[in-house]
Design a protein around this motif. Structure first.
Motif, short mmCIF file in Angstrom:
data_model
loop_
_atom_site.label_atom_id
_atom_site.label_comp_id
_atom_site.label_asym_id
_atom_site.label_seq_id
_atom_site.Cartn_x
_atom_site.Cartn_y
_atom_site.Cartn_z
N ARG A 1 9.74 -2.63 10.78
CA ARG A 1 8.68 -3.41 11.40
C ARG A 1 7.66 -3.93 10.38
O ARG A 1 7.02 -4.95 10.61
N VAL A 2 7.51 -3.24 9.27
CA VAL A 2 6.48 -3.67 8.31
C VAL A 2 7.08 -4.02 6.94
O VAL A 2 6.95 -5.14 6.47
N PHE B 1 1.39 3.48 3.42
CA PHE B 1 2.03 3.09 4.68
C PHE B 1 2.91 4.20 5.24
O PHE B 1 2.90 4.49 6.42
N ASP C 1 0.84 -1.20 0.00
CA ASP C 1 0.00 0.00 0.00
C ASP C 1 0.88 1.25 0.00
O ASP C 1 1.81 1.37 0.79
N PRO D 1 9.64 -7.20 6.97
CA PRO D 1 8.98 -8.50 7.15
C PRO D 1 8.06 -8.88 5.99
O PRO D 1 8.07 -10.03 5.54
N VAL D 2 7.33 -7.91 5.48
CA VAL D 2 6.40 -8.23 4.39
C VAL D 2 7.16 -8.62 3.13
O VAL D 2 6.73 -9.45 2.36
N ALA E 1 2.96 -15.46 8.88
CA ALA E 1 1.72 -16.10 9.33
C ALA E 1 0.50 -15.42 8.72
O ALA E 1 -0.44 -16.08 8.29
N TRP E 2 0.55 -14.11 8.66
CA TRP E 2 -0.59 -13.36 8.14
C TRP E 2 -0.94 -13.73 6.71
O TRP E 2 -2.07 -13.63 6.29
N LYS F 1 11.60 3.11 11.26
CA LYS F 1 10.98 2.13 12.16
C LYS F 1 9.91 1.33 11.40
O LYS F 1 9.76 0.13 11.59
N MET F 2 9.16 2.04 10.56
CA MET F 2 8.14 1.36 9.78
C MET F 2 8.80 0.39 8.81
O MET F 2 8.34 -0.73 8.62
#
Ligand SMILES: Nc1ncnc2c1ncn2[C@@H]1O[C@H](COP(=O)(O)OP(=O)(O)O)[C@@H](O)[C@H]1O
Ligand SMILES: [Mg+2]
Lengths: 358, 567
Positions: free
Chosen positions: B472-473, B455, B452, B476-477, B558-559, B468-469
């Motif tokens: 953290r996002v 973000f 997206d 991993p994605v 997992a998501w 940080k984003m």
């Protein structure tokens, strides 16, 4: 300027260009504390751009933005006080609902217990208490939307910005969430700007509507004012339906459409000005109500059943080649027994007719 | 009136904006240092005489008047075009079988077809020597023609470029709208006519793209013609001879330019056709699901089996050659060919290759991913963005040999402050990362585009710094594509020859280069053994990758699989 006013948020001559294209032009608005306003307009008219300029996510080409009388025009978004919900929600897919909502709290050095309490409070506020451990992909659209809303509200911002928050949802959920968002906003008293292209949404939710077209605000007012006193044919047809007839002023308070004389308020016009007269489908009656109503003989061409009312298309070659739309409450329609090709008179009151330059 | 003054103040940017802008400027500087300036010194070298004086196009004139050199250009074009035609036809049929038929064992065939990716291109040449060389078992099949020459080059090139073609064509063939075929059926169009009026036109950009990619790969390849070219000279071997054999750097530079120009043209045509390809498919298209058709399925099964068998026979022969005592006289098994001490080499070059591959994979992935993130997600000046984007695409158009030679000219210059990296592991790592930058970059950009685009805005509104984003996002994605990039860099660093042939030193010999030298010394079995070592590592890394993807990713992703974490 800079004097204490009662506006919470103010823009002065705000403009934004992308290259040579001007997305918003010279926008000056003022919003009171606790107010719920809507930017309403067709897609591409610059609503999102205006919202993003207010947030600082887009850098304005000219003009200023004030929040609580402070000039925030040059502040980066991270130094402004607002929460935002995007059309796509932009939920972090790899974080569960709890982590998404607490995302902004972690950085503000909240204690762990306080974070938990705050998130629980928000979850309860939006009825999602049972979903804290789920990932966004496991939620329905409406649930995702409420998570995004909670995330934006978590840090208790003074200003809430919503960019088409309901447009990705199906009709039922949309109507439900309209009310939920509105109730939440009243409860929290947070000043809110919502962008939408859906006039019904704006009408049902907003205290005040700013109607936009081609990067400009062309009218503002309460939903009722906008509906009943639309200041241009564009708005009149954009908000609700409207019948338009080309006409010429034939006398004071009298116009001629084709060869039919119609009586209405022509205050702003001179004789022989060419105009358009407009009348809403629900303002046309099948029975005479006032003695001085205009009367128009017509013939039914088609009937659409729309639930609580029926939309009847009339033909009246005397006045226009287009069909005339009349909305008849279903209760009445059942009594009258409308049939195609039936001939009947239409009545409309002078006060309900609006006259626009032709 | 105080506010008026504020209005004139320059906007104070977010710290993340400033850091992003600063980082992008460092990328520009790095690209200038490790790509643009080296190429610049290559060009200027081609315009100088031996003493370094400017002589205009004199060297080019010399080149045109040298029939032997000119012949190489013709030879290069001949093998490149022939290989391209063969590969495109074979790979098209193969990917058609994989995507458009109900042939059984598709997964198996796909796996086999990708085997050549795991080995250096010279492995194919070595295997051909065993099959068709002077002592080859199938020598007679060539009817007296020698495998050392265009035949060998074309056969080996077809082998190692086949999976590259297959990947592009499979992608392009799987992007098709089944509604078109249904429409054709309703209109009573014959299968054959549908094939020529729907399938081929739909895949035409994929075919064009494949053709230019394969052409460039063969046209610029060094390893294969070096090993199996015999007296058949091509541009790539000419450059090597001029530079290493005759120390004629000027002529090396001129031939490099001759190599560079067609590669550049091919690159731009490829980019153009890929753009067209994307726009062919609308979001309303319905994905094509093949129907059973016994005759077609069986014909395709035979065809794919033959190709799969050939691939297995090629790599199998290389392995066999590496473990027999003395081909073809003593076929007892031995491991002595893996003892490279005898050839005065040892295993150092193998360890060097593994180190190079690790460094390139780790640093390359970090640098490339962050670079593409900056371009894709940060609010930065459009000009800067476009410039970095352009630099990131450029390496694809520059043949490895040319880049390597450019590095010599640039970094070996005495007055270059970066001279210290010359003849070290650093220059090999940098060269490898730059050489394979584009594909990795495009992979990263594609992955980031799927995230997206708001973000970053969400983070800013919640007063969370972008880094940080990112941590953290975004990271991993994007783990799966990040793993893909590192694997790609690793395997290519292990197998590449052309990029590093000019850049290794006594302390940094590499396995793929050693294999070439072993072959040069007549130690074909040891060359095969060395090439197979590279295959083992590539296979091991691929397997590890698969396991990681299955196990570790399942946890962090997992998501993706909708698994609810129970704690
Ligand atoms: N970043 C951008 N670059 C160029 N043009 C843009 C950009 N963002 C928006 N626009 C243009 O500005 C106009 C208004 O866009 P937007 O504010 O998104 O409209 P709305 O939200 O009302 O649909 C559109 O014509 C759009 O194409
Ligand atoms: Mg919008």
């Amino acid at each position: 300027m800079g004097s204490i006013s009662n506006s919470y948020l103010e823009t002065k001559n705000l403009s934004k260009s992308f290259g040579s294209f001007q997305a918003i032009k010279d926008i000056s608005i003022s919003i009171k504390e606790g107010e719920f306003v809507c930017f309403l307009g067709p897609s591409g008219c610059g609503k999102t751009t205006l919202l993003r300029c207010i947030a600082g996510l887009e850098i304005q080409s000219a003009g200023m933005v004030f929040q609580k009388d402070l000039d925030i025009s040059n502040l980066p978004p991270s130094n402004r006080d607002f929460g935002i919900v995007f059309q796509s929600y932009a939920l972090f897919p790899n974080l569960n609902v709890f982590s998404n909502i607490s995302y902004g709290l972690i950085n503000n050095k909240w204690k762990k217990d306080d974070v938990k309490r705050r998130v629980d409070e928000l979850l309860e506020l939006v009825n999602l208490t049972d979903h804290a451990k789920k990932y966004p992909s496991q939620l329905s659209g409406g649930e995702q939307q409420r998570v995004a809303l909670s995330r934006a509200l978590a840090t208790s911002p003074g200003l809430l910005l919503l960019d088409e928050p309901l447009s990705a949802l199906d009709a039922k959920v949309r109507v439900f969430l309209r009310k939920q968002i509105r109730d939440l906003q009243r409860k929290l008293g947070v000043t809110t700007i919502m962008v939408t292209h859906d006039q019904e949404e704006a009408q049902t939710m907003a205290d005040r509507i700013f109607v936009m077209k081609d990067g400009e605000i062309i009218q503002s007012g309460t939903p009722n004012e906008i509906y009943t006193k639309a200041n241009s044919p564009f708005i009149a047809s954009f908000i609700g339906s409207m019948n338009f007839f080309p006409a010429v002023i034939s006398n004071s308070n009298q116009v001629r459409c084709n060869n039919v004389e119609i009586y209405c308020d022509t205050a702003d016009f001179k004789k022989d000005d060419s105009v358009q007269i407009a009348i809403r489908p629900e303002d046309i009656q099948l029975k005479k109500e006032n003695s001085d109503d205009n009367i128009l003989p017509a013939k039914i061409r088609d009937i659409e059943f729309l639930g609580s009312f029926q939309r009847v298309y009339f033909e009246s070659n005397n006045i226009t080649k287009d069909l005339i739309i009349v909305d008849v409450p279903s209760v009445n329609a059942r009594k009258i027994k409308l049939m195609p090709n039936q001939e009947m008179d239409l009545y409309f009151s002078r006060e309900d007719i609006r006259v626009y330059p032709g | 009136m105080k506010l008026l003054n504020f209005a004139n103040m320059r906007r104070s940017k977010d710290s993340s904006d400033r850091v992003g802008q600063f980082m992008l400027v460092s990328y520009i500087i790095l690209f200038l240092l490790f790509l643009v300036l080296p190429l610049g010194s290559l060009i200027s070298k081609s315009l100088q005489n031996k003493n370094g004086d400017f002589v205009g196009l004199a060297n080019y004139n010399l080149y045109l008047q040298e029939p032997a050199l000119f012949q190489s250009l013709y030879n290069s074009l001949f093998v490149a075009v022939s290989s391209t035609v063969i590969v495109v036809i074979l790979a098209f049929l193969f990917s058609y079988a994989l995507t458009r038929t109900c042939m059984p064992f598709k997964g198996f065939f796909r796996l086999i077809a990708l085997i050549p990716l795991l080995s250096p291109s010279i492995l194919a040449a070595i295997a051909l020597v065993y099959w068709f060389g002077n002592q080859g078992i199938l020598k007679e099949v060539l009817l007296g023609k020698s495998i050392y020459g265009p035949i060998g080059i074309i056969m080996a090139s077809v082998y190692w470029t086949f999976p590259h073609a297959l990947i592009i064509l499979t992608t392009s063939l799987s992007l098709s709208d089944s509604r078109l075929y249904e429409a054709a059926e309703v209109l009573k169009t014959s299968k054959l006519r549908a094939f020529f009026t729907i399938t081929i036109p739909g895949a035409r950009y994929g075919i064009i793209s494949t053709a230019f990619v394969i052409f460039t790969q063969v046209f610029t390849d060094f390893g294969v013609p070096k090993v199996i070219g015999g007296n058949y000279n091509v541009l790539a071997t000419d450059i090597y001879k001029e530079v290493v054999g005759m120390q004629n750097f000027q002529m090396g530079a001129v031939i490099s330019m001759v190599l560079l120009v067609p590669a550049m043209i091919a690159f731009f045509i490829d980019r153009y056709s890929r753009k067209k390809q994307i726009s062919l498919l609308t979001s309303r298209s319905v994905v094509f699901k093949p129907k059973k058709h016994f005759k077609v399925d069986m014909i395709m099964l035979c065809f794919c089996s033959v190709l799969a068998l050939i691939i297995i026979l090629m790599i199998g022969m290389a392995q066999y050659g590496a473990i027999v005592k003395f081909w073809p006289y003593n076929l007892n098994f031995t491991l002595k060919n893996y003892n490279f001490e005898v050839a005065g080499l040892g295993w150092d070059s193998f360890y060097n290759s593994v180190r190079l591959a690790f460094y390139a994979a780790i640093f390359g992935t970090i640098i490339i991913f962050i670079g593409s993130y900056l371009i894709e997600k940060l609010r930065i000046n459009e000009g800067t963005r476009n410039l970095v984007q352009f630099f990131a695409l450029m390496p694809m158009a520059v043949p490895g040999l040319v880049l390597g030679l450019a590095y010599i000219f640039f970094f070996n210059a005495k007055d270059n402050p970066l001279n210290f990296i010359y003849a070290t592991m650093i220059i090999l790592v940098v060269n490898t990362i730059v050489h394979f930058y584009t594909v990795s970059h495009l992979t990263a950009i594609t992955a980031l585009k799927q995230m997206d685009k708001e973000f970053e805005s969400v983070s800013l509104s919640l007063k969370i710094p972008i880094y940080k984003m990112f941590w953290r996002v975004t990271l991993p994605v994007c783990l799966p594509p990040i793993f893909d990039i590192s694997i790609y860099l690793f395997v290519n660093a292990m197998t590449t020859v052309s990029g590093v042939i000019f850049l290794y030193s006594y302390d940094t010999t590499l396995a793929s280069v050693s294999a070439i030298h072993l072959d040069e010394q007549g130690e074909v079995a040891k060359a095969a053994a060395m090439a197979m070592l590279i295959v083992y590592v590539s296979v091991a890394v691929r397997l590890t990758h698969t396991i990681i993807t299955k196990k570790v990713l399942r946890k962090t992703q997992a998501w993706r699989y909708n698994i609810i974490d129970s704690n």
